[in-house]
Design an enzyme around this catalytic site. Structure first.
Site, PDB file in Angstrom:
ATOM      1  N   LYS A  13       0.865  -1.155  -0.061  1.00 16.05           N
ATOM      2  CA  LYS A  13      -0.178   0.036   0.010  1.00 16.05           C
ATOM      3  C   LYS A  13       0.776   1.398  -0.079  1.00 16.05           C
ATOM      4  O   LYS A  13       0.554   2.134  -0.710  1.00 16.05           O
ATOM      5  CB  LYS A  13      -0.972   0.030   1.237  1.00 16.05           C
ATOM      6  CG  LYS A  13      -2.126   1.008   1.130  1.00 16.05           C
ATOM      7  CD  LYS A  13      -2.990   0.620   2.371  1.00 16.05           C
ATOM      8  CE  LYS A  13      -2.172   0.838   3.888  1.00 16.05           C
ATOM      9  NZ  LYS A  13      -3.061   1.319   4.638  1.00 16.05           N
ATOM     10  N   ARG A  88     -12.232   3.794   9.580  1.00 18.04           N
ATOM     11  CA  ARG A  88     -12.457   2.700  10.163  1.00 18.04           C
ATOM     12  C   ARG A  88     -13.783   2.019  10.834  1.00 18.04           C
ATOM     13  O   ARG A  88     -13.755   1.011  11.196  1.00 18.04           O
ATOM     14  CB  ARG A  88     -11.386   2.552  11.176  1.00 18.04           C
ATOM     15  CG  ARG A  88     -10.105   2.451  10.212  1.00 18.04           C
ATOM     16  CD  ARG A  88      -8.766   2.061  11.427  1.00 18.04           C
ATOM     17  NE  ARG A  88      -7.585   1.775  10.674  1.00 18.04           N
ATOM     18  CZ  ARG A  88      -6.564   2.084  11.098  1.00 18.04           C
ATOM     19  NH1 ARG A  88      -6.250   2.399  12.413  1.00 18.04           N
ATOM     20  NH2 ARG A  88      -5.280   1.758  10.218  1.00 18.04           N
ATOM     21  N   ARG A 127      11.460 -13.637   3.672  1.00 18.50           N
ATOM     22  CA  ARG A 127      12.714 -12.490   3.459  1.00 18.50           C
ATOM     23  C   ARG A 127      13.714 -12.386   4.593  1.00 18.50           C
ATOM     24  O   ARG A 127      13.349 -12.863   5.668  1.00 18.50           O
ATOM     25  CB  ARG A 127      11.770 -11.338   3.081  1.00 18.50           C
ATOM     26  CG  ARG A 127      10.918 -10.870   4.417  1.00 18.50           C
ATOM     27  CD  ARG A 127      10.243  -9.486   3.669  1.00 18.50           C
ATOM     28  NE  ARG A 127       9.572  -9.118   4.818  1.00 18.50           N
ATOM     29  CZ  ARG A 127       8.635  -8.045   4.748  1.00 18.50           C
ATOM     30  NH1 ARG A 127       8.170  -7.419   3.370  1.00 18.50           N
ATOM     31  NH2 ARG A 127       8.056  -7.614   5.964  1.00 18.50           N
ATOM     32  N   ARG A 161      13.907 -10.269  10.172  1.00 19.51           N
ATOM     33  CA  ARG A 161      13.213  -9.549  11.083  1.00 19.51           C
ATOM     34  C   ARG A 161      12.255 -10.410  12.129  1.00 19.51           C
ATOM     35  O   ARG A 161      11.508 -11.406  11.542  1.00 19.51           O
ATOM     36  CB  ARG A 161      12.350  -8.580  10.416  1.00 19.51           C
ATOM     37  CG  ARG A 161      13.079  -7.281   9.924  1.00 19.51           C
ATOM     38  CD  ARG A 161      12.386  -6.141   8.952  1.00 19.51           C
ATOM     39  NE  ARG A 161      11.040  -6.084   9.425  1.00 19.51           N
ATOM     40  CZ  ARG A 161      10.331  -5.258   8.761  1.00 19.51           C
ATOM     41  NH1 ARG A 161      10.501  -4.945   7.666  1.00 19.51           N
ATOM     42  NH2 ARG A 161       8.975  -5.036   9.528  1.00 19.51           N
ATOM     43  N   ARG A 172      -1.822  -9.935  11.741  1.00 18.84           N
ATOM     44  CA  ARG A 172      -2.209  -8.621  11.402  1.00 18.84           C
ATOM     45  C   ARG A 172      -3.431  -8.835  10.147  1.00 18.84           C
ATOM     46  O   ARG A 172      -4.142  -7.573   9.937  1.00 18.84           O
ATOM     47  CB  ARG A 172      -0.987  -7.997  10.537  1.00 18.84           C
ATOM     48  CG  ARG A 172       0.081  -7.653  11.237  1.00 18.84           C
ATOM     49  CD  ARG A 172       1.253  -6.831  10.528  1.00 18.84           C
ATOM     50  NE  ARG A 172       2.396  -6.607  11.340  1.00 18.84           N
ATOM     51  CZ  ARG A 172       3.553  -6.987  10.921  1.00 18.84           C
ATOM     52  NH1 ARG A 172       3.654  -7.224   9.531  1.00 18.84           N
ATOM     53  NH2 ARG A 172       4.700  -6.509  11.403  1.00 18.84           N
TER      54      ARG A 172
END
Ligand SMILES: [Zn+2]
Length: 216
Positions: A13, A88, A127, A161, A172
């Site tokens: 995004k 939202r 990743r 990470r 999420r």
């Protein structure tokens, strides 16, 4: 043109919003950023927000609406807005309508960057980067030419990470669905929701968004 850009973390995004800004001179209105800027600048709304936050309370819809109104008033009428992270809730969607209408603007479309959850998990959990030079790699899509050796600097140390794990990605996604669930039906009913495949190559996603915006 005024649009709402929706998409879960990892859907790209940020990149697409940035491209809309560059290509169409639109302005990205992210409520978090606006809030921080208003507090820092000490505007009347910013001072109000600061007091509320210092009291440990949530910033009200009224304050957020005032922030967006101030921001739109400072923009030329011809400059389009990209709403990011707002609205939202159904009441916020209703206030956005009023804010825009009272300024002779209207919401043209809601673009959702759709993702396939399992593919997103693979994309994110795979990743990693070189610990020495920072070059990015992926378990499936971009392996070093020689396994365990960085293409760029020859280092053998890599890092991941901690939040690039499956649980975090799925949490999420669930949060994202919960956030959009109250507002998507409102815009679907009006026929202004466009879904773009956020898993496609970044340039293809940009082209798909352009195609959505074109006939308007
Ligand atoms: Zn390296």
């Amino acid at each position: 043109m005024n649009i709402i850009l929706l998409g879960p973390p990892g859907a790209g995004k940020g990149t697409q919003a940035q491209r809309l800004v560059e290509r169409h001179g639109m302005k990205q209105l992210s409520t978090g950023d606006m809030l921080r800027a208003a507090v820092k600048a000490g505007t009347p709304v910013g001072l109000k927000a600061k007091a509320v936050m210092e009291a440990g309370e949530l910033v009200s819809d009224e304050i957020v609406s005032a922030l967006i109104g101030d921001e739109l008033d400072a923009m030329p009428a011809s400059q389009g807005a990209i709403f990011d992270g707002y609205p939202r809730t159904a009441p916020q969607a209703a206030s956005l309508e009023q804010i825009l209408e009272s300024r002779g603007r209207k919401l043209d479309c809601v673009i959702e960057l759709g993702v396939d959850e399992d593919a997103l998990v693979e994309r994110i959990t795979g990743r990693y980067t070189c610990a020495s030079c920072g070059k990015g790699y992926h378990d499936t899509f971009e392996k070093p030419v020689v396994e365990g050796t960085c293409d760029k600097c020859g280092s053998h140390e890599f890092k991941r990470r901690p939040d690039d794990n499956e649980q975090t990605v799925r949490t999420r996604m669930a949060e994202y669905r919960a956030k959009t669930a109250p507002i998507l039906p409102i815009y679907e009913e009006r026929g202004i929701v466009a879904r773009v495949d956020g898993m496609a190559d970044m340039d293809n996603v940009t082209a798909a968004i352009e195609a959505v915006l074109k006939p308007r």
